[in-house]
Write a protein that holds these residues in place. Structure first.
Motif, PDB file in Angstrom:
ATOM      1  N   ALA A 187       1.004  -1.179  -0.082  1.00 40.85           N
ATOM      2  CA  ALA A 187       0.143   0.033  -0.086  1.00 40.85           C
ATOM      3  C   ALA A 187       1.022   1.287   0.012  1.00 40.85           C
ATOM      4  O   ALA A 187       1.980   1.186   0.324  1.00 40.85           O
ATOM      5  CB  ALA A 187      -0.747   0.047   1.258  1.00 40.85           C
ATOM      6  N   SER A 188       0.104   2.469  -0.450  1.00 42.95           N
ATOM      7  CA  SER A 188       1.022   3.444  -0.240  1.00 42.95           C
ATOM      8  C   SER A 188       1.480   3.916   1.183  1.00 42.95           C
ATOM      9  O   SER A 188       0.945   3.683   2.155  1.00 42.95           O
ATOM     10  CB  SER A 188      -0.061   4.832  -0.543  1.00 42.95           C
ATOM     11  OG  SER A 188      -0.358   4.615  -1.896  1.00 42.95           O
ATOM     12  N   GLY A 189       2.841   4.353   1.316  1.00 42.08           N
ATOM     13  CA  GLY A 189       3.458   4.328   2.390  1.00 42.08           C
ATOM     14  C   GLY A 189       4.104   3.373   3.190  1.00 42.08           C
ATOM     15  O   GLY A 189       4.495   3.391   4.199  1.00 42.08           O
ATOM     16  N   SER A 190       4.024   2.372   2.569  1.00 42.08           N
ATOM     17  CA  SER A 190       4.513   0.808   2.913  1.00 42.08           C
ATOM     18  C   SER A 190       6.099   0.784   2.946  1.00 42.08           C
ATOM     19  O   SER A 190       6.768  -0.200   3.578  1.00 42.08           O
ATOM     20  CB  SER A 190       3.955  -0.373   2.244  1.00 42.08           C
ATOM     21  OG  SER A 190       4.064  -0.219   1.010  1.00 42.08           O
ATOM     22  N   GLY A 191       6.799   1.833   2.352  1.00 43.53           N
ATOM     23  CA  GLY A 191       8.087   1.657   2.299  1.00 43.53           C
ATOM     24  C   GLY A 191       8.747   1.094   1.026  1.00 43.53           C
ATOM     25  O   GLY A 191       9.947   0.917   0.858  1.00 43.53           O
ATOM     26  N   LYS A 192       8.113   1.001   0.015  1.00 39.91           N
ATOM     27  CA  LYS A 192       8.265   0.370  -1.383  1.00 39.91           C
ATOM     28  C   LYS A 192       9.726   1.173  -2.051  1.00 39.91           C
ATOM     29  O   LYS A 192      10.705   0.683  -2.220  1.00 39.91           O
ATOM     30  CB  LYS A 192       7.296   0.134  -2.253  1.00 39.91           C
ATOM     31  CG  LYS A 192       5.983  -0.533  -1.845  1.00 39.91           C
ATOM     32  CD  LYS A 192       5.118  -0.918  -2.993  1.00 39.91           C
ATOM     33  CE  LYS A 192       4.553   0.616  -3.367  1.00 39.91           C
ATOM     34  NZ  LYS A 192       3.631   1.319  -2.376  1.00 39.91           N
TER      35      LYS A 192
END
Length: 250
Positions: free
Chosen positions: A35-40
């Motif tokens: 998800a957005s903000g997961s650190g990808k």
């Protein structure tokens, strides 16, 4: 191959990456999803040395990029190609100058050879005869292809792509996927793609790493991902598939 162990990173006492370990094989499409903000994207920045992790190690064919000597770091970075989200082309430079930039910065190649290599890469991504155009004269998909040409102009062993399909219509996104896959399998590049595009995940994920709440929660292939019993991954896939269905139905 790229292998990494215990990559951790925090900002303002908030843990974004918590001891992330894994490996990406040559000749494979490896995906980082979440998800957005997961650190990808943060994980990629730590792997390629754009940000220093709080701890951890990243090895490129057993060579340490994070803690290696300056000459070794330079050597490895010359072997890395980057496709940034949005293409990240220089607005004040022509397409030829944009694609040639890594060659100017990293090599002593004669100008004539640089131009030949730029033309070769532009032709490979289906952008022949755009050398003199400016970025604002290209469509979103063409900018992404120009960005890919720049990323591969130095014959990289490692290719990192950050959200290559962001902002593109489904048909153009499919073409970008096919182009990145062709480069990967033809040249046995170690390719790492940050994505949330469900078509990419379900069709091109030779290896997939799923991040959730700062941790690596699942890893596997696109064939295995639909049979996962990890609830957070199931929720991520369901939302993604539903959004894909809505887009394709409009």
């Amino acid at each position: 191959m790229i292998s990494f162990e215990n990559i951790s990173k925090s900002f303002n006492n908030k843990i974004i990456l918590d001891h992330i370990s894994g490996h990406f094989q040559a000749g494979q499409m490896s995906l980082i999803i979440g998800a957005s903000g997961s650190g990808k994207s943060l994980l990629v920045k730590c792997l390629v040395g754009l940000l220093m992790p709080d701890q951890g190690q990243a090895l490129f064919d057993n060579r340490d990029l994070i803690y290696g000597s300056k000459p070794l770091q330079t050597e490895i970075r010359r072997e890395i190609g980057m496709l940034f989200q949005g293409g990240a082309l220089f607005d004040s430079q022509t397409i030829e100058e944009n694609v040639r930039f890594p060659l100017d910065a990293l090599t002593d190649m004669p100008l004539a050879e640089k131009k030949d290599r730029v033309n070769e890469c532009l032709e490979q991504v289906g952008l022949a005869d755009v050398q003199r155009k400016m970025p604002n004269e290209l469509s979103g998909g063409m900018k992404k292809r120009a960005g890919i040409a720049r990323a591969i102009v130095t014959h990289p062993k490692y290719l990192f792509c950050d959200e290559p399909n962001s902002g593109l219509d489904p048909q153009t996104a499919l073409k970008i996927d096919e182009l990145i896959a062709e480069i990967t399998y033809t040249y046995r590049t170690t390719t790492v793609v940050v994505t949330h595009d469900m078509n990419t995940i379900l069709s091109l994920g030779d290896f997939i790493l799923f991040l959730h709440q700062a941790k690596k929660t699942w890893e596997g292939s696109s064939k295995a991902i639909l049979h996962t019993d990890v609830i957070s991954l199931q929720n991520f896939l369901f939302v993604g598939k539903f959004k894909t269905f809505l887009c394709s139905s409009m």
